[in-house]
Motif scaffolding. Structure first.
Motif: not given
Length: 287
Positions: A115, A156-157, A159-161, A218, A222, A244
């Motif tokens: 990522l 971005e990292e 937001r991935s969580r 993250s 998923q 998301p």
């Protein structure tokens, strides 16, 4: 494992105790101890047949005692062997758990690495494009651009969580994290989480604000999103939708994609359309 006959031992103990008292009483020592019969002064005054009887019974009880001690030794040896086996099994289980944890961590690291690499690559491409178009002959490196890239990667990292919950009824004094946990449990997920409403609360209460949920990785996001479609079968949360946590640019791109999909659906009513990995997918309704 050799079985120890506890009932037999109790029975023999009572028999020895009763017999000892009887012998002491028989020899005029009702309040003494069995070893008193071995006193030389007493043995000289006692009759030989009586002493022989005492010695004979004493040897019988001694033999039983030796067998009992041996059975306890065997039982302890077997217990020790079983304990060693159990310890070996525990060590193997701990080793397997450690290997499993290591594999999960490696998988998580790979996802994060990928990522970050992709985000940095995209940002540098964008930066290079701007520089090449504005200063084709002598591009210069700007520290502020690098700072922007790093901040974008970190955002971005983060937001991935995260994920967003839509359609969850809002009330005063609500226990939001408990509500969200109930939603996740409905689809078989029980992560640790933090939750908060986002946006300004409407005074008329007509609009329900979405909920921003943060979990530990993250990968968990998923897993939750992969099972989110099961909420359609839920009687309690069928109006709840999970999404998301997208950036403003991603949300705009998503809106355009949905508008394009709806336009195609009107043009081709005999087909069904859906979005997968940023692409519009179509299929015949009868398939």
């Amino acid at each position: 494992m050799e079985k120890v006959d506890l009932e037999g031992i109790d029975y023999m103990w009572n028999e020895v105790f009763t017999w000892s008292k009887e012998q002491l009483k028989r020899f005029g020592k009702p309040y003494g101890k069995l070893r008193d019969l071995a006193d030389p002064k007493f043995s000289k005054s006692a009759r030989k047949p009586e002493l022989e009887d005492v010695c004979s019974r004493s040897f019988e009880y001694m033999h039983f005692l030796m067998e009992t001690v041996q059975s306890y030794r065997n039982a302890c040896t077997n217990l020790q062997s079983q304990l060693i086996k159990n310890q070996e099994t525990l060590i193997n289980v701990q080793k397997e758990l450690s290997e499993c944890k290591s594999k999960k961590l490696e998988s998580l690291e790979e996802v994060v690495r990928s990522l970050v690499a992709n985000s940095v690559k995209d940002e540098f491409k964008s930066y290079s494009s701007v520089v090449s178009s504005s200063q084709p002959t002598a591009p210069t490196f700007c520290p502020e651009a690098l700072k922007t890239v790093v901040e974008t990667v970190i955002a971005e990292e983060d937001r991935s969580r995260n994920l967003i919950v839509f359609g969850l009824p809002e009330g005063d004094g609500e226990e939001l994290e408990t509500k969200v946990s109930e939603i996740f449990e409905e689809i078989g997920q029980k992560p640790k989480l933090e939750a908060q409403r986002i946006g300004k609360k409407k005074t008329d209460g007509a609009t329900t604000r979405p909920v921003k949920v943060c979990v530990s990785s993250s990968l968990i996001v998923q897993q939750i999103l992969a099972n989110a479609r099961n909420l359609r079968q839920s009687t309690k949360f069928k109006t709840v939708f999970l999404s998301p946590d997208r950036s403003p640019e991603q949300r705009e791109s998503r809106r355009e994609l949905i508008a394009s999909m709806r336009a195609r659906a009107l043009e081709e009513p005999d087909k069904k359309f859906y979005i997968r990995e940023g692409q519009i997918i179509s299929a015949n309704r009868n398939d």
